[in-house]
Scaffold this active site. Structure first.
Site, mmCIF file in Angstrom:
data_model
loop_
_atom_site.group_PDB
_atom_site.id
_atom_site.type_symbol
_atom_site.label_atom_id
_atom_site.label_comp_id
_atom_site.label_asym_id
_atom_site.label_seq_id
_atom_site.Cartn_x
_atom_site.Cartn_y
_atom_site.Cartn_z
ATOM 1 N N ASN A 12 52.205 -47.575 24.812
ATOM 2 C CA ASN A 12 51.653 -46.966 26.005
ATOM 3 C C ASN A 12 51.327 -47.721 27.305
ATOM 4 O O ASN A 12 51.357 -48.966 26.971
ATOM 5 C CB ASN A 12 50.195 -46.344 25.405
ATOM 6 C CG ASN A 12 50.476 -45.250 24.500
ATOM 7 O OD1 ASN A 12 51.476 -44.304 24.672
ATOM 8 N ND2 ASN A 12 49.517 -44.884 23.495
ATOM 9 N N GLY B 287 54.194 -47.153 14.904
ATOM 10 C CA GLY B 287 55.014 -48.371 14.552
ATOM 11 C C GLY B 287 55.534 -47.826 13.042
ATOM 12 O O GLY B 287 56.644 -48.194 12.714
ATOM 13 N N LYS C 219 55.386 -40.479 31.294
ATOM 14 C CA LYS C 219 54.529 -40.698 30.087
ATOM 15 C C LYS C 219 52.987 -41.350 30.220
ATOM 16 O O LYS C 219 51.995 -40.912 29.714
ATOM 17 C CB LYS C 219 55.228 -41.735 29.072
ATOM 18 C CG LYS C 219 54.566 -42.140 27.801
ATOM 19 C CD LYS C 219 54.226 -41.099 26.828
ATOM 20 C CE LYS C 219 53.664 -41.312 25.784
ATOM 21 N NZ LYS C 219 54.319 -42.127 24.712
#
Length: 307
Positions: A102, A12, A184
């Protein structure tokens, strides 16, 4: 554009710092020392070659930021619902929400708080580590892919892709973002828990045959589950691309799960390997490696009270 970054951890902060070059950026995080350091001295982003200071604004609550044009969600996936419930002030009717978290299923957690047409899903191949309050290390920069959960066209995608590219964040529009999310997820399935348990940087998977084989076994189960969900992924290709060749780019990165363990925080294991276990059961697919790794991380979290 007014941008709010919900969750100013390593990633972030990295995105918030880069985006602050050309935008009004608010980093929102409950880490008071981090917030104070950024407001006092700027946000330092260190790379292998240099250090740069960026000037986003940092606050501890959404109310201090107010409605934003874009909210990028970087909180730990296990905290998504709670964080958004406490951050309703960020969302107006026009607000675009983008998850770069995630794990799997974050879009479902976000939907109650944003207009469905304004929800974007993204993946990033970048890596970052918090060095200290007000300072992060950019271990590697990789592409960001952005799309919609149903793969429909949206002018918001092009707008955010351009915004990111203008701020040195390599980004692309995706017409199949959920496949990218699954890819991912496979990267995290193999890397995060293994590095967290072994207390090693990502690059160790390229150095240890045993660690690599464990990671690959986790991913083989994951790709079997992905196939049942309609996504054809190759476990061997993913392992080689991200654990061997990827180590050259982000090998020095400490995975987000390892950073959580370092700080004795609740990990995202239930949204990563735990997601493979849950979805596997739905399709009657055995996932013993992932079941074991979830229990080991749960046990690791239980040790926090002993230290």
């Amino acid at each position: 554009m007014k941008i709010a970054i919900l969750g100013a951890g390593a990633m972030g902060s990295l995105y918030g710092g880069l985006l602050s070059q050309k935008n009004e950026v608010y980093l929102i995080d409950i880490w008071q020392e981090h917030v104070e350091q950024i407001n006092k001295n700027g946000l330092i982003i260190q790379t292998a070659k240099e250090e740069k200071i960026y000037r986003p604004q940092a606050v501890t609550s959404a109310a201090q930021a107010g409605p934003a044009d874009l909210v990028i969600i970087f909180v730990k996936s296990v905290h998504t619902d709670t964080a958004l419930a406490q951050s309703r002030e960020l969302f107006a009717e026009h607000t675009i929400a983008l998850t770069l978290q995630n794990g799997y299923g974050n879009d479902e957690d976000i939907l109650p708080y944003v207009q469905a047409d304004n929800l974007l899903i993204g993946t990033t191949a970048s890596g970052a580590t918090v060095l200290q309050a007000g300072k992060v290390f950019q271990a590697g920069i990789g592409p960001t892919n952005i799309g919609t959960r149903d793969n429909r066209a949206s002018e918001n995608i092009a707008k955010i892709v351009q915004l990111f590219n203008d701020c040195d964040i390599e980004s692309y529009a995706s017409d199949n973002i959920m496949e990218a999310v699954w890819t991912k997820l496979m990267v995290n399935v193999g890397i995060n828990a293994v590095t967290a348990l072994l207390d090693v940087r990502n690059g160790f998977l390229a150095e240890s045959t045993a660690a690599y084989e464990v990671a690959e076994a986790l991913v083989k189960e994951g790709t079997a589950v992905a196939k049942a969900e309609g996504y054809e992924l190759n476990a061997a290709e993913i392992a080689e691309k991200y654990y061997i060749h990827g180590a050259k780019v982000v090998g020095q990165n400490r995975s987000s799960m390892l950073q959580d363990v370092d700080k004795k925080r609740k990990t995202e294991i239930e949204k990563i390997n735990g997601a493979i276990v849950r979805i596997g059961k739905k399709h009657n697919i055995a996932t013993p490696y992932n079941e074991l790794i979830v229990k080991l991380i749960n046990a690791k979290e239980d040790t926090y009270s002993l230290q």
